[in-house]
Design an enzyme around this catalytic site. Structure first.
Site, PDB file in Angstrom:
ATOM      1  N   HIS A 141       0.904  -1.135   0.032  1.00 54.67           N
ATOM      2  CA  HIS A 141      -0.051  -0.039   0.034  1.00 54.67           C
ATOM      3  C   HIS A 141       0.818   1.170  -0.039  1.00 54.67           C
ATOM      4  CE1 HIS A 141       0.109   1.015   4.591  1.00 54.67           C
ATOM      5  NE2 HIS A 141       0.378  -0.187   4.610  1.00 54.67           N
ATOM      6  N   ASP A 188       5.934   1.301   7.097  1.00 52.64           N
ATOM      7  CA  ASP A 188       4.644   0.994   6.866  1.00 52.64           C
ATOM      8  C   ASP A 188       3.997   2.142   5.683  1.00 52.64           C
ATOM      9  OD1 ASP A 188       1.948  -0.020   7.114  1.00 52.64           O
ATOM     10  OD2 ASP A 188       1.646   0.837   8.933  1.00 52.64           O
ATOM     11  N   GLU A 210      -5.152   1.976   2.420  1.00 59.19           N
ATOM     12  CA  GLU A 210      -5.123   0.769   3.189  1.00 59.19           C
ATOM     13  C   GLU A 210      -5.172   1.061   4.623  1.00 59.19           C
ATOM     14  OE1 GLU A 210      -3.381  -1.993   6.076  1.00 59.19           O
ATOM     15  OE2 GLU A 210      -2.572  -0.289   5.668  1.00 59.19           O
ATOM     16  N   GLU A 211      -4.896   2.338   5.081  1.00 57.51           N
ATOM     17  CA  GLU A 211      -4.620   2.549   6.565  1.00 57.51           C
ATOM     18  C   GLU A 211      -6.057   2.924   6.875  1.00 57.51           C
ATOM     19  OE1 GLU A 211      -2.313   1.705   8.302  1.00 57.51           O
ATOM     20  OE2 GLU A 211      -0.624   2.070   7.259  1.00 57.51           O
TER      21      GLU A 211
END
Length: 437
Positions: A247, A259, A293-294
């Site tokens: 992502h 991330d 995505e988050e």
């Protein structure tokens, strides 16, 4: 596969790509200027590296802004608290909230508070355990995701969540939260682990702390983002596809190096290495850098809709979203009879310590929706024991990434992707009746 491993461990460009993403784009929360810059970066990078059919497929994403935030313990003493709004939280009143604190260590314990929570701020306190496979995250994340609605149902006016973190720094870790339909919406913030532990100690000693906090976060109308896609065309069956997913978005406190910038450059570099080989695999590799995505997974949902007619030609999907630690294996979820083939692939990775197999799982949030179409799913396994030290925090920056560890993930992804794309016959698909784990 020696050529693939040699290129991944000896001449990988992954770290340099990650440097440009984090240093020149930075935070990439869905709907933000950084999100738009990340899409442009991805298009430019994939094109420059020689991928084919590079494009951005539009996705409507949530647009939440953090705004200003502050907090303080006001009784039994006055001292600042390090906190940050949870994603999707509503704001506090302009003047903030001030109330006594009660605590709970599970959602069931929140329910049991009953009238004790009315008019109070609920502290959700639970340790996140360090684990190589990241299992400690799952035990605590439910408090962050659902705690506000559960607390609101028993009359609380706000929620503070001990950061889902394995670090002891005063850097709070954000993350998404969800409001239940019909439940009151109360503001939620993550509290740094030392400050959460302070409140917990006071409560355990019989002192009722009083806290004040203020959030000015807000939710705006949906914004435009995109899934960014590029391909390495297969030599014999180019219409059949192996997805390499990660992502592109990140939270806004750090620069998203771990991330999931690491996952993005892992998949880009794995595919680039394969594309540079004289003998490409039979099938096409499709790198998909997913949007959002988050805080919504809108990119994953949009991909399935946009590619509905060709999902039967997706023979496998692989995701990297577990940081930048040393790779040690992969998860798999396939139809019956695949074990022998996967053991052969794992044997190719044994020399770099990345041959450990684990049956089950959906590979990752972004490729999980492909399960309904029967697509075999794979997840890169990396040592995540330090992942939650920095994840979702201001400490998620490039200096946390070791170049050689990152390249071990590239090597795993490249070997696995090449092998899956070059099998004479695809692996058995997941049966329709097979339930998601």
């Amino acid at each position: 596969m020696e050529q693939v491993l040699g290129a991944a461990m000896g001449s990988s460009r992954a770290f340099e790509n990650l440097r440009t993403l984090t240093d020149t784009v930075g935070p990439r929360l869905a709907g933000s200027p950084g999100d738009r810059a990340a899409v442009a970066w991805a298009l430019e990078t994939l094109t420059a590296l020689g991928f084919s059919r590079v494009r951005a497929e539009k996705v409507a994403v949530p647009h939440w802004e953090r705004g200003e935030e502050s907090g303080a313990l006001v009784h039994p003493t006055l001292q600042p608290l390090a906190l940050t709004a949870l994603g999707s939280s509503v704001p506090t009143p302009e003047a903030g909230l001030e109330a006594e604190v009660v605590e709970a260590d599970s959602l069931e314990a929140v329910d049991a508070l009953g009238e004790k929570a009315r008019g109070k701020i609920v502290l959700l306190w639970k340790l996140t355990e360090r684990a190589r496979d990241g299992a400690g995250y799952g035990k605590t994340v439910a408090l962050r995701v659902s705690g506000a609605s559960r607390a609101a149902k028993v009359g609380a006016i706000g929620v503070l969540v001990r950061s889902v973190s394995t670090a002891d720094t005063r850097l709070p870790h954000t993350g998404d939260m969800h409001y239940e339909e019909g439940a009151p919406k109360i503001p939620g913030a993550a509290l740094s682990t030392p400050d959460a532990d302070l409140l917990h100690r006071l409560l355990q000693s019989g002192v009722t702390p009083r806290v004040r906090f203020r959030l000015s976060c807000r939710t705006l109308p949906d914004a435009e983002s995109a899934n960014v896609i590029g391909e390495i065309r297969g030599r014999e069956k180019p219409d059949e596809i192996v997805v390499l997913g990660a992502h592109l978005d990140s939270w806004d406190l750090g620069t998203g190096a771990v991330d999931d910038g690491a996952g993005c450059v892992t998949m880009i570099e794995a595919a680039r290495i394969i594309g540079a080989m004289t003998r490409r695999p039979r099938r096409t590799l499709r790198v998909v850098l997913y949007a959002n995505e988050e805080n919504g997974a809108r990119g994953a949902k949009a991909y399935v809709i946009a590619h509905e007619k060709e999902l039967g030609l997706h023979v496998a999907a692989l995701e990297a979203d577990s940081g930048a630690g040393p790779a040690y294996g992969f998860t798999y979820s396939t139809g019956p009879g695949s074990g022998g083939r996967l053991q052969e692939i794992a044997a190719l990775l044994a020399g770099i310590g990345a041959g450990e197999l684990k049956d089950g799982g959906n590979g990752g949030t972004d490729i999980a929706p492909l399960r309904a179409a029967g697509v075999p799913l794979f997840g890169v396994r990396q040592d995540a024991s330090k992942y939650f030290d920095v994840h979702h925090s201001a400490d998620d920056t490039l200096d946390k990434v070791d170049r050689r560890d990152l390249d071990s993930g590239v090597a795993l992804a490249a070997v696995l992707a090449y092998a899956l794309a070059d099998l004479p016959e695809p692996l058995a698909r997941i049966a329709p009746e097979a339930k998601a784990p």
